[in-house]
Design a protein around this motif. Sequence first.
Motif, mmCIF file in Angstrom:
data_model
loop_
_atom_site.group_PDB
_atom_site.id
_atom_site.type_symbol
_atom_site.label_atom_id
_atom_site.label_comp_id
_atom_site.label_asym_id
_atom_site.label_seq_id
_atom_site.Cartn_x
_atom_site.Cartn_y
_atom_site.Cartn_z
ATOM 1 N N ALA A 199 3.516 11.956 8.143
ATOM 2 C CA ALA A 199 2.770 12.421 7.011
ATOM 3 C C ALA A 199 1.606 12.203 7.937
ATOM 4 N N ASP A 200 1.575 11.688 8.636
ATOM 5 C CA ASP A 200 -0.133 11.851 9.644
ATOM 6 C C ASP A 200 -0.017 13.081 10.120
ATOM 7 N N GLY A 201 -1.116 13.879 9.769
ATOM 8 C CA GLY A 201 -1.165 15.052 11.380
ATOM 9 C C GLY A 201 -0.615 15.946 10.491
ATOM 10 N N VAL A 202 0.239 16.208 9.701
ATOM 11 C CA VAL A 202 1.228 17.406 9.423
ATOM 12 C C VAL A 202 0.964 18.175 7.632
ATOM 13 N N HIS A 203 1.109 18.947 7.960
ATOM 14 C CA HIS A 203 -0.073 19.877 6.764
ATOM 15 C C HIS A 203 1.642 21.199 5.777
ATOM 16 N N HIS B 186 0.757 -1.587 0.099
ATOM 17 C CA HIS B 186 0.371 -0.585 -0.285
ATOM 18 C C HIS B 186 1.503 1.316 -0.091
ATOM 19 N N ARG B 187 0.886 2.242 -1.079
ATOM 20 C CA ARG B 187 1.431 3.030 -1.616
ATOM 21 C C ARG B 187 0.713 4.374 -0.852
ATOM 22 N N MET B 188 1.535 5.741 -0.029
ATOM 23 C CA MET B 188 0.861 6.451 0.484
ATOM 24 C C MET B 188 0.331 7.745 -1.232
ATOM 25 N N HIS C 227 12.117 3.803 2.311
ATOM 26 C CA HIS C 227 11.428 2.707 2.232
ATOM 27 C C HIS C 227 9.854 3.482 1.834
ATOM 28 N N PRO C 228 9.136 2.653 0.753
ATOM 29 C CA PRO C 228 7.806 2.754 0.555
ATOM 30 C C PRO C 228 6.712 2.173 1.936
ATOM 31 N N SER C 229 6.752 1.571 2.943
ATOM 32 C CA SER C 229 5.705 0.848 3.320
ATOM 33 C C SER C 229 5.865 2.458 4.468
ATOM 34 N N LEU C 230 6.926 3.364 4.664
ATOM 35 C CA LEU C 230 6.458 4.192 6.494
ATOM 36 C C LEU C 230 5.860 5.559 5.198
ATOM 37 N N THR C 231 5.112 6.540 6.456
ATOM 38 C CA THR C 231 3.962 6.790 6.103
ATOM 39 C C THR C 231 5.091 8.225 6.291
ATOM 40 N N ASN C 232 6.067 8.597 5.163
ATOM 41 C CA ASN C 232 6.485 10.222 5.331
ATOM 42 C C ASN C 232 6.325 11.166 4.323
#
Length: 288
Positions: free
Chosen positions: A222-226, A122-124, A197-202
Amino acid sequence: MNPPTSIGIIGKPHQELTRTTVLDLMRFLEARGIEYHLDRDTAETCEVDQWIAKNQLVKQVDLLISLGGDGTVLGVARLLVGQSTPILAVNLGRLGFLTEVKVDQIFEVLEEVLAGHYRVDHRMMLCAHVHRRGECFGSHTVLNDIVINKGALARIIELELMVNEQFVTQYRSDGLIVSTPTGSTAYNLAANGPIIHPSLTNMIITPICPHMLTNRSIVIPADGVHLSINVKSHSSDVMLTLDGQVGVGLQTDDIIHISKSDSVINMITHPNKNYYAILKEKMKWAEI
């Protein structure tokens, strides 16, 4: 995983290798009684009469085969925003980090997929909203990166970066890249950014040829960041480029708001390779 029963095929148009590969794929699927559909460009390349418009094709299948390079995958990814249909990306070109499967491996891998023996990554994605004089005039979703850069004749551009409404820095550079982990091996890597790594959320923020050598890449959650990037330059030759395929002209005081998208892209991985093996192959580390 559930084996697919209906497959969409989208290939890089006007390429002989696309034509021969698609015709072989059609015979392979017909022999197994699997329904398939082509988009218009692919059908014309193969001189096939029946086709479905791309925006309809992606809604009618439960697997999409992308034939080409990373650019083909990025185009398919934009069609799949908000959908869960997985992509099997086949490399018909040279270097490709998104296209894990080589063309001579396609039928071996497809046999495994049709048997339900496959894994999905799953790619963000990132979402960018462009605001001018207080109003949004464009929204875009990308898999790889959002790039602000200067044209051929523009001087160094000035950009102000805010993270969650907190001032971070002002860049004087040739541009700025905001990348996903998937896109970290694209323009970001060429600009000396890190591989994530593509599994991370950054999100990876990398300046292009910065005037100050202390301006380096920043990796943030990336979560909750604008992010807000304000164009301070007084040049009319500044562009916003999305996944290297869509361009938007920018003006002074335009603000680009960037955040993690709610959409993800589902990529079928090569059954016999992991991410590090693919990195080693693509980066030619085994030859060093």
